[in-house]
Enzyme design. Sequence first.
Site, PDB file in Angstrom:
ATOM      1  CG  ASP A   1       2.258  -0.820  -1.781  1.00  0.00           C
ATOM      2  OD1 ASP A   1       1.363   0.002  -2.004  1.00  0.00           O
ATOM      3  OD2 ASP A   1       2.492  -1.291  -0.652  1.00  0.00           O
TER       4      ASP A   1
ATOM      5  CG  ASP B   1       1.087   1.923   3.896  1.00  0.00           C
ATOM      6  OD1 ASP B   1       1.292   2.607   4.888  1.00  0.00           O
ATOM      7  OD2 ASP B   1       0.349   0.925   3.882  1.00  0.00           O
TER       8      ASP B   1
ATOM      9  N   GLY C   1      -3.653  -1.065   1.143  1.00  0.00           N
ATOM     10  CA  GLY C   1      -3.801  -0.783  -0.292  1.00  0.00           C
ATOM     11  C   GLY C   1      -5.125  -0.154  -0.699  1.00  0.00           C
TER      12      GLY C   1
ATOM     13  CG  ASN D   1      -1.238  11.536   3.459  1.00  0.00           C
ATOM     14  OD1 ASN D   1      -1.326  12.763   3.564  1.00  0.00           O
ATOM     15  ND2 ASN D   1      -2.171  10.718   3.918  1.00  0.00           N
TER      16      ASN D   1
HETATM   17  P1  B16 Z   1      -4.039   7.881   2.389  1.00  0.00           P
HETATM   18  P2  B16 Z   1      -0.179   1.897  -0.465  1.00  0.00           P
HETATM   19  C1  B16 Z   1      -2.278   2.771   0.901  1.00  0.00           C
HETATM   20  O1  B16 Z   1      -0.937   2.924   0.531  1.00  0.00           O
HETATM   21  C2  B16 Z   1      -2.366   2.146   2.281  1.00  0.00           C
HETATM   22  O2  B16 Z   1      -1.878   0.806   2.246  1.00  0.00           O
HETATM   23  C3  B16 Z   1      -3.801   2.113   2.750  1.00  0.00           C
HETATM   24  O3  B16 Z   1      -3.864   1.574   4.058  1.00  0.00           O
HETATM   25  C4  B16 Z   1      -4.342   3.552   2.743  1.00  0.00           C
HETATM   26  O4  B16 Z   1      -5.721   3.567   3.147  1.00  0.00           O
HETATM   27  C5  B16 Z   1      -4.209   4.132   1.334  1.00  0.00           C
HETATM   28  O5  B16 Z   1      -2.843   4.096   0.942  1.00  0.00           O
HETATM   29  C6  B16 Z   1      -4.681   5.567   1.264  1.00  0.00           C
HETATM   30  O6  B16 Z   1      -3.816   6.337   2.046  1.00  0.00           O
HETATM   31  O7  B16 Z   1      -5.101   7.953   3.449  1.00  0.00           O
HETATM   32  O8  B16 Z   1      -2.675   8.325   2.872  1.00  0.00           O
HETATM   33  O9  B16 Z   1      -4.436   8.562   1.104  1.00  0.00           O
HETATM   34  O10 B16 Z   1      -0.042   0.613   0.287  1.00  0.00           O
HETATM   35  O11 B16 Z   1      -1.017   1.775  -1.721  1.00  0.00           O
HETATM   36  O12 B16 Z   1       1.157   2.586  -0.702  1.00  0.00           O
HETATM   37 MG    MG Z   2       0.939  -1.298   0.734  1.00  0.00          MG
END
Ligand code: B16
Ligand code: MG
Length: 213
Positions: free
Chosen positions: A8, A10, A45, A117
Amino acid sequence: MIKGVIFDLDGVLLFTDKYHYKAWKSLADKLRIPFDEKVNDRLRGVSRMESLNIVLSYSDQTFSETEKEVMAAEKNALYREYLQKMTPSDVSDDTRAVLEGLRRRGLKLAIGSSSKNTPLILEKTGIAKYFHAVSDGNNITHSKPDPEVFLKAAEYLNLQPCECIVVEDAEAGIDAGNAGGFLTVGIGCAAQYEKTDHPIKSLSELIDFVQKQ
Ligand code: B16
Ligand code: MG
């Protein structure tokens, strides 16, 4: 035998979760909705729109889909302002050592992130070079806890789920990994989750763990 590790992004490889927190907090404050670290942990997530719905569930107002689109775009613009300031120095020495160590031992590495992102984060921090594959919010139709993002990552690595470990900080991510048939390793919030197969305190524990499988 474990042949691949799916990370993962973030909250595991990078601490972009603090930027998500600041951006959601700014939106919630503007709307006078209570928001704290505990609510923020529920957003780990899950997709942007699902996150927004969780944030808005603490309000007694209702919002139209158009209003929600505007709010999500505003939150994302602020989040991307923080991301634009990231540099390779945001990647810890420990994280680099673990990624290099796993590669040296012949493991295939992938990213499995819900974030749309991801490309910007990889560009700013320069960590794409460590990974054989990237599966993210741009190539999936169902966000965690659906296993799609990890199943795609395993497919891109040409490996079966039972040959891969998923490393996560989110309960939704552990649920996704378990649902996909992966061995799940939890760090941060996910280390306390009862459905995590193997909790760790730091990424440096991964190399030993992988070798013992
Ligand atoms: P975005 P991961 C997730 O990343 C984040 O934990 C979550 O908080 C966020 O809403 C989701 O990505 C979508 O992110 O707005 O940048 O598309 O933990 O799966 O790496
Ligand atoms: Mg995460």
